[in-house]
Design an enzyme around this catalytic site. Structure first.
Site, PDB file in Angstrom:
ATOM      1  N   TYR A  39      69.009   9.122  10.305  1.00 23.47           N
ATOM      2  CA  TYR A  39      70.113   9.047   9.833  1.00 23.47           C
ATOM      3  C   TYR A  39      71.306   8.829  10.714  1.00 23.47           C
ATOM      4  O   TYR A  39      72.336   7.990  10.212  1.00 23.47           O
ATOM      5  CB  TYR A  39      70.498  10.164   8.746  1.00 23.47           C
ATOM      6  CG  TYR A  39      69.864  10.293   7.597  1.00 23.47           C
ATOM      7  CD1 TYR A  39      69.010   9.367   7.041  1.00 23.47           C
ATOM      8  CD2 TYR A  39      70.100  11.443   6.947  1.00 23.47           C
ATOM      9  CE1 TYR A  39      68.303   9.589   5.829  1.00 23.47           C
ATOM     10  CE2 TYR A  39      69.466  11.475   5.195  1.00 23.47           C
ATOM     11  CZ  TYR A  39      68.570  10.741   4.909  1.00 23.47           C
ATOM     12  OH  TYR A  39      68.162  10.854   3.952  1.00 23.47           O
ATOM     13  N   GLY A  40      71.134   9.355  11.972  1.00 22.92           N
ATOM     14  CA  GLY A  40      72.449   9.345  12.696  1.00 22.92           C
ATOM     15  C   GLY A  40      72.910   8.006  13.195  1.00 22.92           C
ATOM     16  O   GLY A  40      73.873   8.111  13.822  1.00 22.92           O
ATOM     17  N   CYS A  70      71.020  19.477   8.098  1.00 21.34           N
ATOM     18  CA  CYS A  70      71.428  18.026   9.000  1.00 21.34           C
ATOM     19  C   CYS A  70      72.788  18.226   9.213  1.00 21.34           C
ATOM     20  O   CYS A  70      73.541  17.882   8.391  1.00 21.34           O
ATOM     21  CB  CYS A  70      71.016  16.990   7.981  1.00 21.34           C
ATOM     22  SG  CYS A  70      71.088  15.372   8.580  1.00 21.34           S
ATOM     23  N   ASN A  71      73.143  18.044  10.321  1.00 20.09           N
ATOM     24  CA  ASN A  71      74.630  17.840  10.752  1.00 20.09           C
ATOM     25  C   ASN A  71      75.144  16.704  10.360  1.00 20.09           C
ATOM     26  O   ASN A  71      76.112  16.523   9.920  1.00 20.09           O
ATOM     27  CB  ASN A  71      74.800  18.082  12.276  1.00 20.09           C
ATOM     28  CG  ASN A  71      74.485  19.179  12.864  1.00 20.09           C
ATOM     29  OD1 ASN A  71      75.278  20.151  13.033  1.00 20.09           O
ATOM     30  ND2 ASN A  71      73.152  19.596  13.034  1.00 20.09           N
ATOM     31  N   CYS A 176      72.725  18.787  16.102  1.00 19.70           N
ATOM     32  CA  CYS A 176      71.564  17.776  15.493  1.00 19.70           C
ATOM     33  C   CYS A 176      70.380  18.774  15.520  1.00 19.70           C
ATOM     34  O   CYS A 176      69.891  19.196  16.651  1.00 19.70           O
ATOM     35  CB  CYS A 176      71.375  16.307  16.221  1.00 19.70           C
ATOM     36  SG  CYS A 176      69.989  15.599  15.315  1.00 19.70           S
ATOM     37  N   THR A 177      69.893  18.901  14.271  1.00 15.79           N
ATOM     38  CA  THR A 177      68.589  19.789  14.081  1.00 15.79           C
ATOM     39  C   THR A 177      67.541  19.372  14.815  1.00 15.79           C
ATOM     40  O   THR A 177      66.593  20.162  15.185  1.00 15.79           O
ATOM     41  CB  THR A 177      68.425  20.176  12.470  1.00 15.79           C
ATOM     42  OG1 THR A 177      68.398  19.012  11.937  1.00 15.79           O
ATOM     43  CG2 THR A 177      69.784  21.028  12.107  1.00 15.79           C
TER      44      THR A 177
HETATM   45  N1  DGL Z   1      68.557  16.150  12.036  1.00 17.71           N
HETATM   46  C1  DGL Z   1      69.617  15.593  11.495  1.00 17.71           C
HETATM   47  C2  DGL Z   1      70.974  16.139  12.230  1.00 17.71           C
HETATM   48  O1  DGL Z   1      71.291  17.249  12.355  1.00 17.71           O
HETATM   49  C3  DGL Z   1      69.680  14.020  11.601  1.00 17.71           C
HETATM   50  C4  DGL Z   1      68.912  13.383  12.660  1.00 17.71           C
HETATM   51  C5  DGL Z   1      68.909  11.748  12.215  1.00 17.71           C
HETATM   52  O2  DGL Z   1      68.281  11.570  11.294  1.00 17.71           O
HETATM   53  O3  DGL Z   1      69.272  11.061  13.084  1.00 17.71           O
HETATM   54  O4  DGL Z   1      72.054  15.297  12.453  1.00 17.71           O
END
Ligand code: DGL
Length: 220
Positions: A39-40, A70-71, A176-177
């Site tokens: 997503y990032g 998810c941050n 980011c997790t």
């Molecule tokens: N794990 C997610 C976060 O904490 C998103 C990472 C991603 O999908 O790029 O931001």
């Protein structure tokens, strides 16, 4: 109680595991979005279209609280999601405030996705808690991809961490997790020079608080 845990991919699994260990009496339902991870690097408006139906699904399955592990989602969409989803949502966001309290050098490094770094919430956190500090934001734009696909480039991580420390950072925030899966490597690189912090335990404290509040509201 059923607790939903959501992330785009494997990042939230580390959070779900920590919750399961801390709260074994609850049922954890962990969901990801394999089709659209990472997503990032995507804009918030696109991510909203993916996340909202997934969270509705978790609420529909009987989850009484959902942890957005998810941050990227938390920093960009929490207001819209709280308005749309009928159960409490627990968000995870960059630990700028704790980092500001810990730093002695006045320099912190925040490792996060490009979407998190661009978010208004992150800008607010910096302005509110770290206005007098120097903040280094290493380029982590491909980290969640490489962690998701188990193609970890240790040299790249080492170069980023060494460069942040060379610039004076004595606290490194994992915002980011996905990066929880490389936390040990980052700690080893930073050993005795910078502390590495991430919010899993803080999330568990908040989750316990919300579970207690929920149980007492049901009892009364
Ligand atoms: N794990 C997610 C976060 O904490 C998103 C990472 C991603 O999908 O790029 O931001």
């Amino acid at each position: 109680m059923k607790i939903g845990v959501f992330d785009s991919g494997v990042g939230g699994l580390s959070v779900a595991n920590a919750i399961e260990t801390a709260l074994p009496e609850h049922e954890i339902i962990y969901v990801t979005d394999v089709e659209h991870v990472p997503y990032g690097t995507k804009p918030a408006v696109e991510i909203l279209g993916y996340v909202e139906p997934i969270l509705r699904g978790l609420a529909g399955q009987g989850c009484e609280i959902i942890v957005i592990a998810c941050n990227t989602v938390s920093t960009t969409l929490i207001t819209e999601l709280r308005a749309a989803i009928p159960v409490p949502l627990i968000a995870m966001e960059p630990m700028v405030k704790p980092a500001a309290a810990l730093t002695k050098s006045g320099v912190i490094a925040v490792c996060a996705t490009p979407t998190t770094l661009r978010s208004a919430r992150y800008a607010w956190l910096k302005e509110t808690y770290a206005s007098g500090l120097k903040i280094i934001e290493p380029d982590c734009s491909n980290w969640s991809y490489m962690i998701e696909h188990k193609q970890i480039d240790e040299k790249q991580i080492e170069t980023s961490v060494e460069s942040a420390i060379a610039d004076g950072a004595d606290v490194i925030v994992l915002a980011c997790t996905h990066y929880h899966w490389i936390e040990k490597e980052i700690q080893q690189i930073a050993a005795h020079r910078a502390q590495v912090i991430q919010p899993e335990q803080a999330v568990i404290v908040e989750l316990k608080r919300q579970i207690d509040a929920h149980s007492s509201s049901q009892a009364s």
